[in-house]
Design a protein around this motif. Structure first.
Motif, PDB file in Angstrom:
ATOM      1  N   ASN A  80      51.832  43.935  44.998  1.00 55.46           N
ATOM      2  CA  ASN A  80      51.631  44.522  43.667  1.00 55.46           C
ATOM      3  C   ASN A  80      52.441  43.787  42.604  1.00 55.46           C
ATOM      4  N   VAL A  81      53.672  43.417  42.945  1.00 52.58           N
ATOM      5  CA  VAL A  81      54.494  42.658  41.993  1.00 52.58           C
ATOM      6  C   VAL A  81      53.882  41.279  41.770  1.00 52.58           C
ATOM      7  N   CYS A  82      53.416  40.642  42.842  1.00 49.56           N
ATOM      8  CA  CYS A  82      52.783  39.319  42.710  1.00 49.56           C
ATOM      9  C   CYS A  82      51.514  39.394  41.867  1.00 49.56           C
ATOM     10  N   LYS A  83      50.815  40.528  41.945  1.00 49.95           N
ATOM     11  CA  LYS A  83      49.617  40.703  41.127  1.00 49.95           C
ATOM     12  C   LYS A  83      49.955  40.637  39.642  1.00 49.95           C
ATOM     13  N   SER A 128      59.366  35.232  49.986  1.00 51.07           N
ATOM     14  CA  SER A 128      57.984  34.871  50.256  1.00 51.07           C
ATOM     15  C   SER A 128      57.085  36.065  49.948  1.00 51.07           C
ATOM     16  N   PRO A 129      55.869  35.824  49.428  1.00 55.10           N
ATOM     17  CA  PRO A 129      54.946  36.932  49.161  1.00 55.10           C
ATOM     18  C   PRO A 129      54.207  37.415  50.409  1.00 55.10           C
ATOM     19  N   PHE A 130      54.447  36.802  51.566  1.00 53.55           N
ATOM     20  CA  PHE A 130      53.801  37.189  52.823  1.00 53.55           C
ATOM     21  C   PHE A 130      52.277  37.129  52.722  1.00 53.55           C
ATOM     22  N   ASN A 131      51.791  36.178  51.975  1.00 56.56           N
ATOM     23  CA  ASN A 131      50.362  35.905  51.870  1.00 56.56           C
ATOM     24  C   ASN A 131      50.211  34.543  51.221  1.00 56.56           C
ATOM     25  N   GLU A 132      49.693  33.576  51.989  1.00 56.61           N
ATOM     26  CA  GLU A 132      49.627  32.210  51.472  1.00 56.61           C
ATOM     27  C   GLU A 132      48.622  32.077  50.336  1.00 56.61           C
ATOM     28  N   PHE A 133      47.569  32.881  50.314  1.00 54.35           N
ATOM     29  CA  PHE A 133      46.600  32.816  49.222  1.00 54.35           C
ATOM     30  C   PHE A 133      47.234  33.300  47.918  1.00 54.35           C
ATOM     31  N   ILE A 134      48.022  34.384  48.005  1.00 58.34           N
ATOM     32  CA  ILE A 134      48.739  34.858  46.822  1.00 58.34           C
ATOM     33  C   ILE A 134      49.784  33.831  46.391  1.00 58.34           C
ATOM     34  N   HIS A 135      50.454  33.226  47.374  1.00 59.87           N
ATOM     35  CA  HIS A 135      51.469  32.218  47.058  1.00 59.87           C
ATOM     36  C   HIS A 135      50.852  31.029  46.335  1.00 59.87           C
ATOM     37  N   VAL A 136      49.701  30.559  46.825  1.00 59.19           N
ATOM     38  CA  VAL A 136      49.012  29.444  46.169  1.00 59.19           C
ATOM     39  C   VAL A 136      48.564  29.835  44.769  1.00 59.19           C
ATOM     40  N   ALA A 137      48.101  31.092  44.597  1.00 58.02           N
ATOM     41  CA  ALA A 137      47.693  31.552  43.272  1.00 58.02           C
ATOM     42  C   ALA A 137      48.876  31.599  42.311  1.00 58.02           C
ATOM     43  N   ILE A 138      50.055  31.956  42.817  1.00 60.54           N
ATOM     44  CA  ILE A 138      51.240  31.964  41.965  1.00 60.54           C
ATOM     45  C   ILE A 138      51.653  30.547  41.606  1.00 60.54           C
ATOM     46  N   ILE A 139      51.533  29.619  42.549  1.00 59.47           N
ATOM     47  CA  ILE A 139      51.949  28.238  42.290  1.00 59.47           C
ATOM     48  C   ILE A 139      50.975  27.521  41.364  1.00 59.47           C
ATOM     49  N   GLY A 140      49.673  27.563  41.699  1.00 54.86           N
ATOM     50  CA  GLY A 140      48.693  26.769  40.956  1.00 54.86           C
ATOM     51  C   GLY A 140      47.606  27.557  40.272  1.00 54.86           C
ATOM     52  N   GLY A 141      47.655  28.876  40.311  1.00 57.86           N
ATOM     53  CA  GLY A 141      46.636  29.673  39.656  1.00 57.86           C
ATOM     54  C   GLY A 141      45.528  30.099  40.610  1.00 57.86           C
ATOM     55  N   ILE A 142      44.667  30.977  40.114  1.00 59.16           N
ATOM     56  CA  ILE A 142      43.565  31.504  40.926  1.00 59.16           C
ATOM     57  C   ILE A 142      42.601  30.408  41.368  1.00 59.16           C
ATOM     58  N   PRO A 143      42.273  29.394  40.528  1.00 66.24           N
ATOM     59  CA  PRO A 143      41.367  28.330  40.998  1.00 66.24           C
ATOM     60  C   PRO A 143      41.884  27.608  42.238  1.00 66.24           C
TER      61      PRO A 143
END
Length: 232
Positions: A80-83, A128-143
């Motif tokens: 939720n915080v990562c969102k 760690s956000p414990f989700n690599e897809f969320i982590h990638v979205a935080i690093i480089g965005g949703i695309p």
């Protein structure tokens, strides 16, 4: 016989690790291996396999959630915080190191709005956000996260339809990695990069013409040595 012995040893290791992600990913990968080898059809009627699969997955998720409910609720808090972080920079992300730099600030702001006593007990210094897809979205965005998901989906599709000797094992291995990405941080473990390299070399067949084979072999060889160095 060797595969059966190794599988039993690995099963004991997974159970003793007390990791829900390991249990869930192992169950999914093993089931898909049996599914591709047409061994599931011996247990249930062909038309009932999808229904049985969905019911089993839902049952496993419910059991694993209540097994460590506080830990699961803690991950929901992190997501939720990562969102909120992704919502502020959905296209370009926060860059490398952005999660470590910004997460605690966003968590404090989130808890100030949702100040439940049970939620305050779950807050911690998270790395760690414990989700690599969320982590990638935080690093480089949703695309970037969508591109990462597409690469895994296309790899699964290629392996599923490819004429490979160990197609079922490779498919199950990639599914294990996919499930692990949903609930863990596999990219932080050097051994996972060796497995990714192994899957890549196993998927590449004679249909692909690799330019400069000597250079490619040298690059792959030294990449493997570097990952082994990190592992040791």
């Amino acid at each position: 016989m060797m595969w059966q012995i190794l599988s039993m040893i690995f099963l004991v290791f997974v159970v003793l690790s007390d990791s829900r992600t390991a249990l869930l990913s192992s169950c999914c990968g093993t089931f898909l291996v049996f599914f591709l080898l047409n061994r599931v059809s011996r247990v249930c009627v062909r038309g009932m396999r999808p229904i049985v699969s969905v019911v089993c997955i839902i049952a496993i998720l419910i059991v694993l959630y209540f097994y460590k409910q506080d830990s699961a609720d803690g991950r929901f808090l992190i997501w939720n915080v990562c969102k909120e972080m992704i919502a502020d920079k959905p296209l370009w992300g926060w860059g490398f190191g952005g999660f470590d730099a910004q997460y605690m600030n966003y968590q404090a702001e989130y808890l100030s709005v949702h100040s439940k006593p049970s939620m305050l007990l779950l807050a911690d210094d998270t790395k760690s956000p414990f989700n690599e897809f969320i982590h990638v979205a935080i690093i480089g965005g949703i695309p970037c996260a969508l591109l990462f998901l597409c690469v895994i989906a296309l790899t699964l599709r290629h392996v599923y339809y490819a004429d490979l000797e160990h197609r079922a094992v490779l498919f199950g291995l990639i599914v294990v990695f996919l499930v692990w990405c949903l609930f863990g941080y596999p990219f932080d473990i050097p051994f996972v990069w060796l497995i990714i390299l192994f899957c890549f070399l196993s998927v590449v067949t004679d249909k692909f013409r690799i330019s400069f084979p000597k250079f490619s072999f040298t690059a792959i060889f030294f990449a493997g040595l570097f990952i082994l160095y990190l592992l040791v």
